[in-house]
Design a protein around this motif. Structure first.
Motif, mmCIF file in Angstrom:
data_model
loop_
_atom_site.group_PDB
_atom_site.id
_atom_site.type_symbol
_atom_site.label_atom_id
_atom_site.label_comp_id
_atom_site.label_asym_id
_atom_site.label_seq_id
_atom_site.Cartn_x
_atom_site.Cartn_y
_atom_site.Cartn_z
ATOM 1 N N PHE A 125 0.830 -1.205 0.000
ATOM 2 C CA PHE A 125 0.000 0.000 0.000
ATOM 3 C C PHE A 125 0.866 1.257 0.000
ATOM 4 O O PHE A 125 0.635 2.183 -0.784
ATOM 5 N N LEU A 126 1.865 1.305 0.872
ATOM 6 C CA LEU A 126 2.719 2.491 0.964
ATOM 7 C C LEU A 126 3.473 2.728 -0.348
ATOM 8 O O LEU A 126 3.610 3.881 -0.787
ATOM 9 N N MET A 127 3.955 1.661 -0.975
ATOM 10 C CA MET A 127 4.653 1.811 -2.259
ATOM 11 C C MET A 127 3.693 2.321 -3.333
ATOM 12 O O MET A 127 4.027 3.250 -4.074
ATOM 13 N N LYS A 128 2.529 1.708 -3.418
ATOM 14 C CA LYS A 128 1.537 2.124 -4.417
ATOM 15 C C LYS A 128 1.137 3.576 -4.191
ATOM 16 O O LYS A 128 1.063 4.370 -5.125
ATOM 17 N N HIS A 129 0.901 3.919 -2.929
ATOM 18 C CA HIS A 129 0.488 5.272 -2.590
ATOM 19 C C HIS A 129 1.603 6.286 -2.900
ATOM 20 O O HIS A 129 1.333 7.382 -3.388
ATOM 21 N N SER A 130 2.846 5.908 -2.632
ATOM 22 C CA SER A 130 3.970 6.833 -2.818
ATOM 23 C C SER A 130 4.373 7.006 -4.272
ATOM 24 O O SER A 130 4.777 8.089 -4.682
ATOM 25 N N TYR A 131 4.295 5.939 -5.052
ATOM 26 C CA TYR A 131 4.833 5.982 -6.409
ATOM 27 C C TYR A 131 3.784 6.110 -7.502
ATOM 28 O O TYR A 131 4.133 6.290 -8.667
ATOM 29 N N ALA A 132 2.510 6.022 -7.171
ATOM 30 C CA ALA A 132 1.469 6.107 -8.197
ATOM 31 C C ALA A 132 1.233 7.540 -8.666
ATOM 32 O O ALA A 132 0.827 7.762 -9.795
ATOM 33 N N GLY A 133 1.509 8.493 -7.827
ATOM 34 C CA GLY A 133 1.256 9.890 -8.169
ATOM 35 C C GLY A 133 2.380 10.519 -8.967
ATOM 36 O O GLY A 133 3.431 9.921 -9.198
ATOM 37 N N SER A 150 4.423 12.968 -8.160
ATOM 38 C CA SER A 150 5.680 13.183 -7.433
ATOM 39 C C SER A 150 6.502 11.900 -7.354
ATOM 40 O O SER A 150 7.733 11.939 -7.436
ATOM 41 N N GLY A 151 5.840 10.753 -7.205
ATOM 42 C CA GLY A 151 6.556 9.480 -7.181
ATOM 43 C C GLY A 151 7.212 9.181 -8.519
ATOM 44 O O GLY A 151 8.360 8.712 -8.584
ATOM 45 N N LYS A 152 6.497 9.460 -9.587
ATOM 46 C CA LYS A 152 7.034 9.217 -10.930
ATOM 47 C C LYS A 152 8.190 10.172 -11.229
ATOM 48 O O LYS A 152 9.190 9.772 -11.829
ATOM 49 N N ILE A 153 8.051 11.417 -10.817
ATOM 50 C CA ILE A 153 9.140 12.385 -11.022
ATOM 51 C C ILE A 153 10.372 11.955 -10.233
ATOM 52 O O ILE A 153 11.498 12.021 -10.727
ATOM 53 N N GLY A 154 10.166 11.489 -9.006
ATOM 54 C CA GLY A 154 11.278 11.001 -8.193
ATOM 55 C C GLY A 154 12.011 9.845 -8.859
ATOM 56 O O GLY A 154 13.251 9.795 -8.864
ATOM 57 N N LEU A 155 11.263 8.917 -9.444
ATOM 58 C CA LEU A 155 11.889 7.799 -10.149
ATOM 59 C C LEU A 155 12.682 8.269 -11.359
ATOM 60 O O LEU A 155 13.792 7.791 -11.608
ATOM 61 N N VAL A 156 12.133 9.226 -12.099
ATOM 62 C CA VAL A 156 12.834 9.762 -13.270
ATOM 63 C C VAL A 156 14.134 10.441 -12.829
ATOM 64 O O VAL A 156 15.192 10.249 -13.455
ATOM 65 N N ILE A 157 14.067 11.207 -11.750
ATOM 66 C CA ILE A 157 15.277 11.873 -11.234
ATOM 67 C C ILE A 157 16.322 10.837 -10.829
ATOM 68 O O ILE A 157 17.504 10.972 -11.159
ATOM 69 N N SER A 158 15.885 9.789 -10.115
ATOM 70 C CA SER A 158 16.827 8.743 -9.700
ATOM 71 C C SER A 158 17.431 8.020 -10.899
ATOM 72 O O SER A 158 18.630 7.734 -10.916
ATOM 73 N N LEU A 169 20.104 6.283 -5.777
ATOM 74 C CA LEU A 169 19.570 5.323 -4.802
ATOM 75 C C LEU A 169 18.353 5.845 -4.043
ATOM 76 O O LEU A 169 17.589 5.056 -3.480
ATOM 77 N N LEU A 170 18.156 7.148 -4.046
ATOM 78 C CA LEU A 170 17.140 7.769 -3.203
ATOM 79 C C LEU A 170 15.738 7.198 -3.421
ATOM 80 O O LEU A 170 15.092 6.750 -2.474
ATOM 81 N N PHE A 171 15.238 7.197 -4.637
ATOM 82 C CA PHE A 171 13.865 6.751 -4.896
ATOM 83 C C PHE A 171 13.779 5.284 -5.309
ATOM 84 O O PHE A 171 12.693 4.738 -5.421
ATOM 85 N N THR A 172 14.932 4.668 -5.569
ATOM 86 C CA THR A 172 14.929 3.275 -6.007
ATOM 87 C C THR A 172 15.290 2.301 -4.895
ATOM 88 O O THR A 172 14.886 1.142 -4.950
#
Length: 172
Positions: A15-23, A25-33, A62-65
């Protein structure tokens, strides 16, 4: 209709992963990482003189991954240990008026119009009542009733105002 659940640490983590990465900001964080990982790999061969730059790129990569998922796992473990809703078995009763919930000696409930969004993962239904609060329904706990429970849910919510997973939209 009723069923009981006992949320696991893994389900909380999911749930926490889905909630954090579905939006967004989560996608932008992954792109930055990922961009930092590419720059890290590109600059690692020219490490001399760029130690600080390479270390910073490595940390960002490593931050978002890695780092954030580890922190979410620790948060899930902590919630499982301390939150009474996750320590005890919960009983959900679906009625014509809404969802009733009993955890230990506490009872509560919500009307159907409080559900604003439903998300489905491979092992979990997440019923959001606010932007951050949700009921977690593990599929393993629904058992043979899963399809009947979801049909009952769909029959009682306003499907035009509740954001539904694609599979549920096709069941309309």
């Amino acid at each position: 209709m009723k069923f009981k659940t006992k949320i696991t640490t893994n389900e909380l983590f999911q749930f926490l992963m889905k909630h954090s990465y579905a939006g967004l900001s989560g996608k932008i964080g992954l792109v930055i990482s990922l961009a930092a990982a590419v720059l890290f790999i590109k600059n690692i061969t020219d490490f001399a003189g760029n130690e600080t730059k390479v270390i910073i790129l490595g940390i960002i990569a490593l931050l978002f991954t890695v780092i954030n998922p580890l922190m979410l796992w620790m948060k899930a473990k902590q919630q499982k240990l301390t939150n009474p809703a996750y320590k005890n078995e919960m009983e959900y009763i679906l009625t014509e008026d809404g969802i009733d919930l009993q955890v230990a000696d506490q009872k509560g409930g919500i009307p159907w119009d409080m559900i604003m969004k439903i998300v489905e993962t491979h092992s979990l239904y997440i019923l959001y009542t606010t932007r951050i609060n949700a009921f977690l329904w593990p599929k393993k706990d629904m058992g043979d009733q899963e399809n009947a429970l979801i049909r009952f849910l769909l029959d009682h919510i306003d499907q035009h105002s509740v954001k539904l997973p694609k599979r549920m939209r096709s069941e309309r």
